[in-house]
Design a protein around this motif. Structure first.
Motif, PDB file in Angstrom:
ATOM      1  N   ALA A 165      -0.876   2.277   4.545  1.00  0.00           N
ATOM      2  CA  ALA A 165       0.387   2.660   3.887  1.00  0.00           C
ATOM      3  C   ALA A 165       1.560   1.894   4.490  1.00  0.00           C
ATOM      4  CB  ALA A 165       0.608   4.164   4.015  1.00  0.00           C
ATOM      5  N   GLY A 166       2.361   1.296   3.592  1.00  0.00           N
ATOM      6  CA  GLY A 166       3.544   0.558   4.009  1.00  0.00           C
ATOM      7  C   GLY A 166       3.303  -0.919   4.253  1.00  0.00           C
ATOM      8  N   LEU A 167       2.058  -1.338   4.434  1.00  0.00           N
ATOM      9  CA  LEU A 167       1.765  -2.745   4.684  1.00  0.00           C
ATOM     10  C   LEU A 167       1.729  -3.524   3.373  1.00  0.00           C
ATOM     11  CD1 LEU A 167      -1.032  -2.447   7.402  1.00  0.00           C
ATOM     12  CD2 LEU A 167       1.417  -2.847   7.732  1.00  0.00           C
ATOM     13  N   GLU A 168       2.071  -4.809   3.475  1.00  0.00           N
ATOM     14  CA  GLU A 168       2.068  -5.672   2.298  1.00  0.00           C
ATOM     15  C   GLU A 168       0.838  -6.564   2.297  1.00  0.00           C
ATOM     16  OE1 GLU A 168       5.665  -7.862   1.827  1.00  0.00           O
ATOM     17  OE2 GLU A 168       6.823  -6.074   1.347  1.00  0.00           O
ATOM     18  N   ALA A 169       0.473  -6.988   1.074  1.00  0.00           N
ATOM     19  CA  ALA A 169      -0.684  -7.862   0.903  1.00  0.00           C
ATOM     20  C   ALA A 169      -0.437  -8.754  -0.313  1.00  0.00           C
ATOM     21  CB  ALA A 169      -1.947  -7.038   0.711  1.00  0.00           C
ATOM     22  N   THR A 170      -1.279  -9.760  -0.450  1.00  0.00           N
ATOM     23  CA  THR A 170      -1.208 -10.674  -1.590  1.00  0.00           C
ATOM     24  C   THR A 170      -2.479 -10.513  -2.414  1.00  0.00           C
ATOM     25  OG1 THR A 170       0.049 -12.246  -0.254  1.00  0.00           O
ATOM     26  CG2 THR A 170      -0.946 -13.093  -2.282  1.00  0.00           C
ATOM     27  N   PHE A 208       0.854  -1.185   0.000  1.00  0.00           N
ATOM     28  CA  PHE A 208       0.000   0.000   0.000  1.00  0.00           C
ATOM     29  C   PHE A 208       0.894   1.240   0.000  1.00  0.00           C
ATOM     30  CE2 PHE A 208      -3.023  -3.129   1.394  1.00  0.00           C
ATOM     31  CZ  PHE A 208      -4.233  -2.681   0.909  1.00  0.00           C
ATOM     32  N   LYS A 209       0.644   2.155  -0.945  1.00  0.00           N
ATOM     33  CA  LYS A 209       1.432   3.384  -1.062  1.00  0.00           C
ATOM     34  C   LYS A 209       0.880   4.499  -0.197  1.00  0.00           C
ATOM     35  CE  LYS A 209       0.842   3.638  -5.527  1.00  0.00           C
ATOM     36  NZ  LYS A 209       0.894   4.045  -6.934  1.00  0.00           N
ATOM     37  N   GLU A 210      -0.412   4.452   0.107  1.00  0.00           N
ATOM     38  CA  GLU A 210      -1.054   5.548   0.847  1.00  0.00           C
ATOM     39  C   GLU A 210      -2.263   5.025   1.595  1.00  0.00           C
ATOM     40  OE1 GLU A 210      -3.787   7.743  -2.330  1.00  0.00           O
ATOM     41  OE2 GLU A 210      -1.694   7.638  -2.993  1.00  0.00           O
ATOM     42  N   ASP A 249      -8.363   0.313  -4.177  1.00  0.00           N
ATOM     43  CA  ASP A 249      -8.130   0.870  -5.508  1.00  0.00           C
ATOM     44  C   ASP A 249      -6.753   0.448  -5.999  1.00  0.00           C
ATOM     45  OD1 ASP A 249     -10.515   2.263  -5.665  1.00  0.00           O
ATOM     46  OD2 ASP A 249      -9.688   4.088  -4.782  1.00  0.00           O
ATOM     47  N   ARG A 250      -6.662   0.115  -7.291  1.00  0.00           N
ATOM     48  CA  ARG A 250      -5.363  -0.276  -7.844  1.00  0.00           C
ATOM     49  C   ARG A 250      -4.335   0.832  -7.702  1.00  0.00           C
ATOM     50  NH1 ARG A 250      -6.595  -2.525 -13.698  1.00  0.00           N
ATOM     51  NH2 ARG A 250      -8.790  -2.215 -13.314  1.00  0.00           N
ATOM     52  N   SER A 251      -4.812   2.085  -7.747  1.00  0.00           N
ATOM     53  CA  SER A 251      -3.885   3.201  -7.723  1.00  0.00           C
ATOM     54  C   SER A 251      -3.139   3.351  -6.402  1.00  0.00           C
ATOM     55  CB  SER A 251      -4.643   4.497  -8.030  1.00  0.00           C
ATOM     56  OG  SER A 251      -5.633   4.726  -7.045  1.00  0.00           O
ATOM     57  N   VAL A 252      -3.623   2.754  -5.300  1.00  0.00           N
ATOM     58  CA  VAL A 252      -2.939   2.900  -4.021  1.00  0.00           C
ATOM     59  C   VAL A 252      -1.959   1.750  -3.750  1.00  0.00           C
ATOM     60  CG1 VAL A 252      -4.850   4.204  -3.019  1.00  0.00           C
ATOM     61  CG2 VAL A 252      -4.696   1.747  -2.598  1.00  0.00           C
ATOM     62  N   LEU A 253      -1.845   0.822  -4.700  1.00  0.00           N
ATOM     63  CA  LEU A 253      -0.955  -0.323  -4.538  1.00  0.00           C
ATOM     64  C   LEU A 253       0.217  -0.251  -5.505  1.00  0.00           C
ATOM     65  CD1 LEU A 253      -3.736  -3.055  -4.370  1.00  0.00           C
ATOM     66  CD2 LEU A 253      -2.448  -2.132  -2.447  1.00  0.00           C
ATOM     67  N   SER A 254       1.342  -0.781  -5.050  1.00  0.00           N
ATOM     68  CA  SER A 254       2.512  -0.894  -5.955  1.00  0.00           C
ATOM     69  C   SER A 254       3.165  -2.234  -5.773  1.00  0.00           C
ATOM     70  CB  SER A 254       3.512   0.226  -5.682  1.00  0.00           C
ATOM     71  OG  SER A 254       4.034   0.137  -4.382  1.00  0.00           O
TER      72      SER A 254
END
Length: 167
Positions: free
Chosen positions: A130-135, A124-126, A162-167
């Motif tokens: 924010a900063g947490l990981e996911a699958t 999560f970018k925001e 939203d796809r836009s908040v993930l990287s």
């Protein structure tokens, strides 16, 4: 790109428009026989009327030497973007590309963010995560969202984002 003010060749000259007068200026120019263009954008989540892609600017197909002095005095126009003896302009291919992307709608829409692969690890970018990981569990293309398993406090919690908040 620039064109000489003494050039008789036609270019897509960049004009500065008065605030919120881009569309009326384009309509006036069309009545006067000019090809003018102001690319409009309707965001993915916006409702209502499309807005100018470049607020305060529009493009007109003209000869800098012959037609620019007249166009400068049209209603809704502030000035041409002139630097020394050069007028700013955009390539014809770029205007053609924008018009093609409009697809007959009269406005552009942004490309959706790319889909993620199921099983892909994302961060999560925001936002609150924010900063947490996911699958990634699933892509939800109709809503441009992704279903993920968020690993938090030793648990996996299903979350839509939203796809836009993930990287």
């Amino acid at each position: 790109m620039y064109a000489s003010l003494s050039s008789a060749g036609r270019v897509w000259a960049v004009l500065s428009a008065k605030p919120r007068k881009e569309t009326p200026a384009v309509a006036f120019m069309a009545k006067e026989g000019y090809r003018a263009y102001c690319p409009l954008l309707l965001g993915r989540r916006e409702k209502g009327a499309p807005r100018p892609l470049f607020p305060g600017y529009l493009f007109v197909w003209l000869s800098p030497k012959v037609e620019l002095p007249e166009v400068r005095r049209f209603p809704g126009i502030r000035r041409a973007l002139v630097f020394g003896d050069q007028v700013a302009c955009v390539e014809s291919e770029l205007v053609d590309h924008w018009r093609e992307r409009e697809g007959g709608r009269g406005y552009l829409t942004p490309d959706p963010p790319p889909a993620f692969q199921v099983g892909q690890r994302v961060r999560f970018k925001e936002g609150v995560f924010a900063g947490l990981e996911a699958t990634v569990v699933a892509n939800l293309p109709a809503r441009e969202r992704v279903k993920v398993l968020l690993e938090h406090l030793g648990m996996e919690v299903p979350v839509e984002a939203d796809r836009s908040v993930l990287s």
